[in-house]
Design a protein around this motif. Structure first.
Motif, PDB file in Angstrom:
ATOM      1  N   LEU A   9      40.352  54.038  29.480  1.00 56.26           N
ATOM      2  CA  LEU A   9      40.947  52.981  30.301  1.00 56.26           C
ATOM      3  C   LEU A   9      42.011  52.223  29.508  1.00 56.26           C
ATOM      4  CD1 LEU A   9      41.211  51.301  32.839  1.00 56.26           C
ATOM      5  CD2 LEU A   9      39.211  49.965  32.105  1.00 56.26           C
ATOM      6  N   GLN A  10      41.733  51.982  28.237  1.00 62.27           N
ATOM      7  CA  GLN A  10      42.717  51.294  27.394  1.00 62.27           C
ATOM      8  C   GLN A  10      44.006  52.104  27.293  1.00 62.27           C
ATOM      9  OE1 GLN A  10      41.271  49.853  23.526  1.00 62.27           O
ATOM     10  NE2 GLN A  10      43.251  50.398  22.621  1.00 62.27           N
ATOM     11  N   LYS A  11      43.868  53.422  27.137  1.00 64.93           N
ATOM     12  CA  LYS A  11      45.056  54.279  27.038  1.00 64.93           C
ATOM     13  C   LYS A  11      45.820  54.308  28.362  1.00 64.93           C
ATOM     14  CE  LYS A  11      44.534  55.342  22.761  1.00 64.93           C
ATOM     15  NZ  LYS A  11      45.465  54.750  21.765  1.00 64.93           N
ATOM     16  N   LEU A  12      45.108  54.273  29.484  1.00 59.70           N
ATOM     17  CA  LEU A  12      45.779  54.215  30.775  1.00 59.70           C
ATOM     18  C   LEU A  12      46.553  52.899  30.905  1.00 59.70           C
ATOM     19  CD1 LEU A  12      43.066  55.653  33.220  1.00 59.70           C
ATOM     20  CD2 LEU A  12      45.007  56.854  32.179  1.00 59.70           C
ATOM     21  N   CYS A  13      45.986  51.821  30.383  1.00 57.28           N
ATOM     22  CA  CYS A  13      46.689  50.536  30.394  1.00 57.28           C
ATOM     23  C   CYS A  13      47.937  50.597  29.517  1.00 57.28           C
ATOM     24  CB  CYS A  13      45.759  49.418  29.916  1.00 57.28           C
ATOM     25  SG  CYS A  13      44.453  48.972  31.092  1.00 57.28           S
ATOM     26  N   GLU A  14      47.836  51.283  28.376  1.00 59.03           N
ATOM     27  CA  GLU A  14      49.004  51.445  27.513  1.00 59.03           C
ATOM     28  C   GLU A  14      50.104  52.207  28.247  1.00 59.03           C
ATOM     29  OE1 GLU A  14      48.177  52.938  23.560  1.00 59.03           O
ATOM     30  OE2 GLU A  14      46.253  51.892  23.518  1.00 59.03           O
ATOM     31  N   GLN A  19      51.764  44.392  30.791  1.00 53.74           N
ATOM     32  CA  GLN A  19      50.982  43.575  31.726  1.00 53.74           C
ATOM     33  C   GLN A  19      49.608  44.177  31.967  1.00 53.74           C
ATOM     34  OE1 GLN A  19      53.567  43.149  35.176  1.00 53.74           O
ATOM     35  NE2 GLN A  19      54.406  41.225  34.390  1.00 53.74           N
ATOM     36  N   ALA A  20      49.551  45.494  32.081  1.00 53.48           N
ATOM     37  CA  ALA A  20      48.268  46.166  32.277  1.00 53.48           C
ATOM     38  C   ALA A  20      47.395  46.028  31.037  1.00 53.48           C
ATOM     39  CB  ALA A  20      48.488  47.640  32.611  1.00 53.48           C
ATOM     40  N   ILE A  21      48.003  46.088  29.870  1.00 51.32           N
ATOM     41  CA  ILE A  21      47.255  45.909  28.627  1.00 51.32           C
ATOM     42  C   ILE A  21      46.627  44.522  28.603  1.00 51.32           C
ATOM     43  CG2 ILE A  21      47.459  45.692  26.117  1.00 51.32           C
ATOM     44  CD1 ILE A  21      49.686  47.806  26.251  1.00 51.32           C
ATOM     45  N   GLN A  22      47.387  43.530  29.047  1.00 49.53           N
ATOM     46  CA  GLN A  22      46.888  42.153  29.045  1.00 49.53           C
ATOM     47  C   GLN A  22      45.749  41.960  30.050  1.00 49.53           C
ATOM     48  OE1 GLN A  22      49.926  39.216  29.697  1.00 49.53           O
ATOM     49  NE2 GLN A  22      48.595  37.500  29.173  1.00 49.53           N
ATOM     50  N   ARG A  23      45.900  42.535  31.250  1.00 49.79           N
ATOM     51  CA  ARG A  23      44.862  42.341  32.281  1.00 49.79           C
ATOM     52  C   ARG A  23      43.687  43.304  32.099  1.00 49.79           C
ATOM     53  NH1 ARG A  23      47.847  46.137  35.894  1.00 49.79           N
ATOM     54  NH2 ARG A  23      49.725  44.857  35.921  1.00 49.79           N
ATOM     55  N   LYS A  24      43.892  44.401  31.324  1.00 51.70           N
ATOM     56  CA  LYS A  24      42.847  45.372  30.968  1.00 51.70           C
ATOM     57  C   LYS A  24      42.424  46.271  32.131  1.00 51.70           C
ATOM     58  CE  LYS A  24      41.075  42.599  27.150  1.00 51.70           C
ATOM     59  NZ  LYS A  24      39.899  41.960  26.518  1.00 51.70           N
ATOM     60  N   TRP A  25      43.289  46.430  33.089  1.00 49.15           N
ATOM     61  CA  TRP A  25      43.084  47.421  34.146  1.00 49.15           C
ATOM     62  C   TRP A  25      44.447  47.734  34.751  1.00 49.15           C
ATOM     63  CZ3 TRP A  25      44.193  45.208  39.007  1.00 49.15           C
ATOM     64  CH2 TRP A  25      44.074  43.816  39.083  1.00 49.15           C
ATOM     65  N   VAL A  26      44.487  48.807  35.558  1.00 44.80           N
ATOM     66  CA  VAL A  26      45.773  49.257  36.089  1.00 44.80           C
ATOM     67  C   VAL A  26      45.805  49.140  37.609  1.00 44.80           C
ATOM     68  CG1 VAL A  26      46.159  50.860  34.182  1.00 44.80           C
ATOM     69  CG2 VAL A  26      45.047  51.684  36.253  1.00 44.80           C
ATOM     70  N   TYR A  27      47.000  48.886  38.142  1.00 49.63           N
ATOM     71  CA  TYR A  27      47.218  48.948  39.578  1.00 49.63           C
ATOM     72  C   TYR A  27      47.441  50.406  39.978  1.00 49.63           C
ATOM     73  CZ  TYR A  27      48.018  43.863  39.898  1.00 49.63           C
ATOM     74  OH  TYR A  27      47.880  42.501  39.865  1.00 49.63           O
ATOM     75  N   GLY A  73      31.734  66.045  36.643  1.00 48.51           N
ATOM     76  CA  GLY A  73      32.741  65.104  37.104  1.00 48.51           C
ATOM     77  C   GLY A  73      32.342  63.639  36.976  1.00 48.51           C
ATOM     78  N   HIS A  74      31.222  63.363  36.342  1.00 44.92           N
ATOM     79  CA  HIS A  74      30.703  61.993  36.222  1.00 44.92           C
ATOM     80  C   HIS A  74      31.663  61.072  35.462  1.00 44.92           C
ATOM     81  CE1 HIS A  74      27.414  59.111  36.404  1.00 44.92           C
ATOM     82  NE2 HIS A  74      27.365  58.978  35.091  1.00 44.92           N
ATOM     83  N   LEU A  75      32.360  61.626  34.483  1.00 41.27           N
ATOM     84  CA  LEU A  75      33.254  60.858  33.624  1.00 41.27           C
ATOM     85  C   LEU A  75      34.623  61.531  33.567  1.00 41.27           C
ATOM     86  CD1 LEU A  75      30.747  60.235  30.680  1.00 41.27           C
ATOM     87  CD2 LEU A  75      31.346  58.607  32.491  1.00 41.27           C
ATOM     88  N   PRO A  76      35.690  60.765  33.248  1.00 45.70           N
ATOM     89  CA  PRO A  76      35.724  59.333  32.966  1.00 45.70           C
ATOM     90  C   PRO A  76      35.687  58.509  34.248  1.00 45.70           C
ATOM     91  CG  PRO A  76      37.923  60.260  32.783  1.00 45.70           C
ATOM     92  CD  PRO A  76      36.999  61.418  33.039  1.00 45.70           C
ATOM     93  N   LEU A  77      35.417  57.204  34.097  1.00 49.39           N
ATOM     94  CA  LEU A  77      35.213  56.351  35.263  1.00 49.39           C
ATOM     95  C   LEU A  77      36.515  55.941  35.933  1.00 49.39           C
ATOM     96  CD1 LEU A  77      32.257  54.085  34.121  1.00 49.39           C
ATOM     97  CD2 LEU A  77      32.220  56.280  35.286  1.00 49.39           C
ATOM     98  N   SER A  78      37.584  55.835  35.177  1.00 49.12           N
ATOM     99  CA  SER A  78      38.917  55.577  35.736  1.00 49.12           C
ATOM    100  C   SER A  78      38.944  54.407  36.722  1.00 49.12           C
ATOM    101  CB  SER A  78      39.476  56.826  36.417  1.00 49.12           C
ATOM    102  OG  SER A  78      38.647  57.251  37.483  1.00 49.12           O
ATOM    103  N   ASN A  79      38.482  53.229  36.243  1.00 54.40           N
ATOM    104  CA  ASN A  79      38.567  52.028  37.074  1.00 54.40           C
ATOM    105  C   ASN A  79      37.681  52.104  38.315  1.00 54.40           C
ATOM    106  OD1 ASN A  79      39.848  49.710  36.322  1.00 54.40           O
ATOM    107  ND2 ASN A  79      41.760  50.117  37.385  1.00 54.40           N
ATOM    108  N   GLN A  80      36.571  52.769  38.204  1.00 53.09           N
ATOM    109  CA  GLN A  80      35.690  52.998  39.353  1.00 53.09           C
ATOM    110  C   GLN A  80      35.308  51.708  40.066  1.00 53.09           C
ATOM    111  OE1 GLN A  80      32.152  52.223  38.923  1.00 53.09           O
ATOM    112  NE2 GLN A  80      31.415  52.947  40.891  1.00 53.09           N
ATOM    113  N   LEU A  81      35.187  50.609  39.308  1.00 56.30           N
ATOM    114  CA  LEU A  81      34.707  49.363  39.895  1.00 56.30           C
ATOM    115  C   LEU A  81      35.767  48.637  40.714  1.00 56.30           C
ATOM    116  CD1 LEU A  81      32.636  48.006  36.854  1.00 56.30           C
ATOM    117  CD2 LEU A  81      31.838  49.339  38.802  1.00 56.30           C
ATOM    118  N   ARG A  82      36.980  49.145  40.753  1.00 58.95           N
ATOM    119  CA  ARG A  82      38.059  48.441  41.461  1.00 58.95           C
ATOM    120  C   ARG A  82      38.520  49.210  42.701  1.00 58.95           C
ATOM    121  NH1 ARG A  82      39.680  43.929  39.142  1.00 58.95           N
ATOM    122  NH2 ARG A  82      39.012  43.561  36.999  1.00 58.95           N
TER     123      ARG A  82
END
Length: 248
Positions: free
Chosen positions: A132-137, A142-150, A224-233
């Motif tokens: 998830l951190q690498k996806l934010c990078e 802005q994504a790095i700061q908020r720690k998730w991606v749109y 297919g269980h992982l990675p979670l890729s922002n599953q909670l959003r």
């Protein structure tokens, strides 16, 4: 090594090389328990894969690059040698495969070595967080700061980088985990999200799997269980990942 030992090594190596991928994976696990001879076979096998793996690393990146076929057996051999922690194996890996067996290509100048190291050690929970951190990078400051991606940011992810992240998950999970695995399952259920979630263990009945305690952080997890890729959003980030041109 005595002549009989060398012959035994050659026989084991020949048997490993001639087996199907499924049988190779099983043989690697068995060889890893055979101490000196088994580890010598694994080192030689991996060394013979080096030119092919190096060829992948040297191939030019492009926006139309097709997904690389992962070498699951090389990944398991690397992991097995890493786990033995013997001086010979440690020196071998450092000399010939200092960055692992997956080409760590990036169009965004991102360092994927920490992710490679976590996955090679089977630390899937930490690797998931770092993914998830690498996806934010990839998404930007802005994504790095908020720690998730749109979900709108996913479309701009470089093909090469998503393929690298995916290949690392595939290669170090015996093909069990990865975005491409999730996409394959998603397509198999007719792109029906309600059918996908229970198949990959993200939902049980009406109950969403709770993070992190109810997720399975090892190879006993559903495919297919992982990675979670922002599953909670919600579904939109996942939908954008599944539709990304990296998998075409």
């Amino acid at each position: 090594m005595p002549e009989s030992g060398a012959a035994n090594l050659d026989d084991l190596l020949t048997t490993l090389k001639s087996a199907s991928e499924k049988n190779q994976l099983q043989q690697v696990k068995e060889l890893a328990t055979k101490e000196e001879v088994g580890l010598a076979v694994l080192r030689q096998f991996l060394l013979e894969q080096k030119s092919a793996l190096q060829g992948l690393a040297d191939s030019p990146s492009s926006s139309s690059a097709s997904p690389l076929k992962p070498n699951l057996v090389a990944g398991l051999v690397y992991q097995s040698l890493l786990a033995t922690d013997t001086p010979d194996s440690a020196e071998f890996l450092q000399t010939h495969f200092p960055d692992g067996v997956v080409p760590l290509r990036s169009q965004a100048a991102i360092d994927y070595r920490p992710l490679q190291q976590l996955l090679a050690k089977q630390d899937f929970q930490a690797a998931d967080q770092l993914t998830l951190q690498k996806l934010c990078e990839l998404a930007g400051p802005q994504a790095i700061q908020r720690k998730w991606v749109y979900f709108t940011e996913v479309d701009q992810f470089p093909i090469t980088d998503l393929q690298t992240i995916n290949a690392l998950w595939l290669v170090h999970s015996e093909g069990l985990f990865g975005f491409s695995v999730q996409r394959e399952i998603w397509l198999s259920v007719g792109k029906n999200w309600d059918k996908l979630w229970p198949k990959i263990g993200w939902k049980d009945g009406n109950n969403w799997t709770r993070y992190p305690q109810e997720f399975t952080w090892n190879l006993t997890a559903p495919r297919g269980h992982l990675p979670l890729s922002n599953q909670l959003r919600g579904v939109r980030v996942m939908a954008s990942l599944m539709a990304h041109p990296a998998w075409r």
